[in-house]
Enzyme design. Sequence first.
Site, PDB file in Angstrom:
ATOM      1  N   GLN A 237      -2.657   2.887  15.345  1.00 30.14           N
ATOM      2  CA  GLN A 237      -1.593   3.239  14.398  1.00 30.14           C
ATOM      3  C   GLN A 237      -0.508   4.152  14.977  1.00 30.14           C
ATOM      4  O   GLN A 237       0.692   3.868  14.809  1.00 30.14           O
ATOM      5  CB  GLN A 237      -2.214   3.879  13.160  1.00 30.14           C
TER       6      GLN A 237
ATOM      7  N   GLU B 206      -9.296   4.157  -1.831  1.00 27.59           N
ATOM      8  CA  GLU B 206      -8.117   3.952  -2.669  1.00 27.59           C
ATOM      9  C   GLU B 206      -8.485   3.278  -3.987  1.00 27.59           C
ATOM     10  O   GLU B 206      -9.591   2.757  -4.161  1.00 27.59           O
ATOM     11  CB  GLU B 206      -7.083   3.074  -1.950  1.00 27.59           C
TER      12      GLU B 206
ATOM     13  N   GLU C 111     -10.114   4.122   4.146  1.00 26.22           N
ATOM     14  CA  GLU C 111      -9.191   4.777   3.224  1.00 26.22           C
ATOM     15  C   GLU C 111      -9.671   4.471   1.812  1.00 26.22           C
ATOM     16  O   GLU C 111      -9.611   3.320   1.364  1.00 26.22           O
ATOM     17  CB  GLU C 111      -7.749   4.306   3.427  1.00 26.22           C
TER      18      GLU C 111
ATOM     19  N   ASP D 283      -8.727   0.396   2.437  1.00 25.18           N
ATOM     20  CA  ASP D 283      -7.745  -0.095   3.395  1.00 25.18           C
ATOM     21  C   ASP D 283      -8.156   0.372   4.798  1.00 25.18           C
ATOM     22  O   ASP D 283      -7.752   1.432   5.263  1.00 25.18           O
ATOM     23  CB  ASP D 283      -6.352   0.434   3.030  1.00 25.18           C
TER      24      ASP D 283
ATOM     25  N   GLU E 120      -9.447  12.685   8.187  1.00 25.12           N
ATOM     26  CA  GLU E 120      -9.359  13.993   7.535  1.00 25.12           C
ATOM     27  C   GLU E 120     -10.706  14.709   7.537  1.00 25.12           C
ATOM     28  O   GLU E 120     -10.786  15.902   7.825  1.00 25.12           O
ATOM     29  CB  GLU E 120      -8.888  13.831   6.099  1.00 25.12           C
TER      30      GLU E 120
ATOM     31  N   HIS F 289      -3.593  14.168   0.977  1.00 23.69           N
ATOM     32  CA  HIS F 289      -3.785  13.290   2.132  1.00 23.69           C
ATOM     33  C   HIS F 289      -2.563  13.317   3.046  1.00 23.69           C
ATOM     34  O   HIS F 289      -2.683  13.464   4.270  1.00 23.69           O
ATOM     35  CB  HIS F 289      -4.052  11.862   1.653  1.00 23.69           C
TER      36      HIS F 289
ATOM     37  N   THR G  98      -8.515  -5.576   4.256  1.00 28.30           N
ATOM     38  CA  THR G  98      -8.468  -4.656   3.127  1.00 28.30           C
ATOM     39  C   THR G  98      -9.511  -5.144   2.130  1.00 28.30           C
ATOM     40  O   THR G  98      -9.421  -6.273   1.645  1.00 28.30           O
ATOM     41  CB  THR G  98      -7.082  -4.634   2.467  1.00 28.30           C
TER      42      THR G  98
ATOM     43  N   ARG H  23      -7.081   4.100  13.724  1.00 29.40           N
ATOM     44  CA  ARG H  23      -6.273   5.298  13.912  1.00 29.40           C
ATOM     45  C   ARG H  23      -5.734   5.464  15.332  1.00 29.40           C
ATOM     46  O   ARG H  23      -4.768   6.200  15.528  1.00 29.40           O
ATOM     47  CB  ARG H  23      -7.095   6.533  13.537  1.00 29.40           C
TER      48      ARG H  23
ATOM     49  N   LYS I 253      -3.498  -1.898  10.379  1.00 30.44           N
ATOM     50  CA  LYS I 253      -3.938  -2.022   8.993  1.00 30.44           C
ATOM     51  C   LYS I 253      -3.930  -3.464   8.481  1.00 30.44           C
ATOM     52  O   LYS I 253      -4.148  -3.695   7.297  1.00 30.44           O
ATOM     53  CB  LYS I 253      -3.055  -1.163   8.082  1.00 30.44           C
TER      54      LYS I 253
ATOM     55  N   ASP J 279       0.845  -1.191   0.000  1.00 30.47           N
ATOM     56  CA  ASP J 279       0.000   0.000   0.000  1.00 30.47           C
ATOM     57  C   ASP J 279       0.881   1.242   0.000  1.00 30.47           C
ATOM     58  O   ASP J 279       1.850   1.330   0.764  1.00 30.47           O
ATOM     59  CB  ASP J 279      -0.911   0.008   1.228  1.00 30.47           C
TER      60      ASP J 279
END
Length: 410
Positions: free
Chosen positions: A234, A195, A193, A227, A355, A127, A251, A231, A247, A120
């Site tokens: 992490q 993607e 996420e 993904d 975000e 971002h 996925t 948080r 993570k 990834d």
Amino acid sequence: MPEQSPLDLPEGDPFGPHNLPYGVFSLPGDTHRRVGVRLGSHVLDAGAAAHALGSPYASLLATETLNPLLAAGPQTWSDVRRALTAWVTVPSHQDVVRPLFHSLADVTLHLPFEVADYVDFYASEHHATNLGRLFRPDSEPLLPNWKHLPVGYHGRAGTVVVSGTEVVRPSGQRKAPSATEPSFGASAKLDIEAEVGFVVGAPSPLGSTVPLSSFRDHVFGLCLLNDWSARDIQPWEYVPLGPFVAKSFATSVSAWITPLEALDHARVAPPARDVPVLPYLDDSGEDEPGGYDLRLTVTLNGEVISEPPFAGMYWTGAQMLSHMTVGGASLRTGDLYGSGTISGTETHQRGSLIELTWNGTEPLELPGGKRTFLEDGDEITMTAWAPGPDGSRVGLGEVTGRIAATRTAN
């Protein structure tokens, strides 16, 4: 009124003959998996069609996974696509192929290929800048290496799951900034996420490198990818070697892989770069633009929360592939690499909840109330389309996941 033929599509259908994404499906009461090609709201049993029409590609299509087709290489990919297009458009084939279509509502979709390795990346400048401001408010948001190489990490291929698979809330170590010691528990900041995934077909030898110009020789197609990220786990674990438990639990990818050829009209130049790159990443002299104009939509429980634009990604899929192999790493059929979260310049274009809510300090105002991170029972769905020929749209298969509560240890 007679039932409408699956070959008769409404005008503007994003899954028309100009698209023809590949997947793997099974029929009710039958565990046998089949390679399928999507047309509108139906799927064609590609192996059965190849056999019925005496196609030389029957052995590649009468399988239970896309891997044999992926491994066959770009010339075969083009030949098979040309044959499939004829099967669903030439009138003389219609009587043969019509009975081999199945309604998508009646089939079960499976992970379309066996994932070899999973990498990834972190290719969106917007971002990366947003997260830098959140995590390092007193420093430059982008680390010194970011504009010199596509930053990435190796994930777990075994936890790549097909759209619709339940996502169990992970547990792990967490440490609040004010705490002196870590604690253990279920993630309270479960995130998404948005993607795009790149699916590798043709392999490369160990010790070799894949230049930018060979991107289309190795990458078969694209899919949407989520993904999922914890948080609160992490930040404590990722120093100094990067993401791990936060993570590695799931996925999600679409059940449909869109061939690169279907996206030829969506190719665009990447954003202008203000830092020179080393020669192996320099795409200024390439004949074809390396970006893709994909328009994503992300919904939370049916409400649109984000519309990330893939055209604004700083690093291209070709550059990611080149950097991934520059040290001599081999490609294997079924390798998957993700773009990293797609975010644009506007607030509604941010591709993650961290975000969108600025790490929970600015909750989203939704009909069901204020929201920050994911709650048990939440369902996230990502869809996308790209410009196609003659003003058409090319649809990418959706990727959906519903959050399930943490499972207690036995």
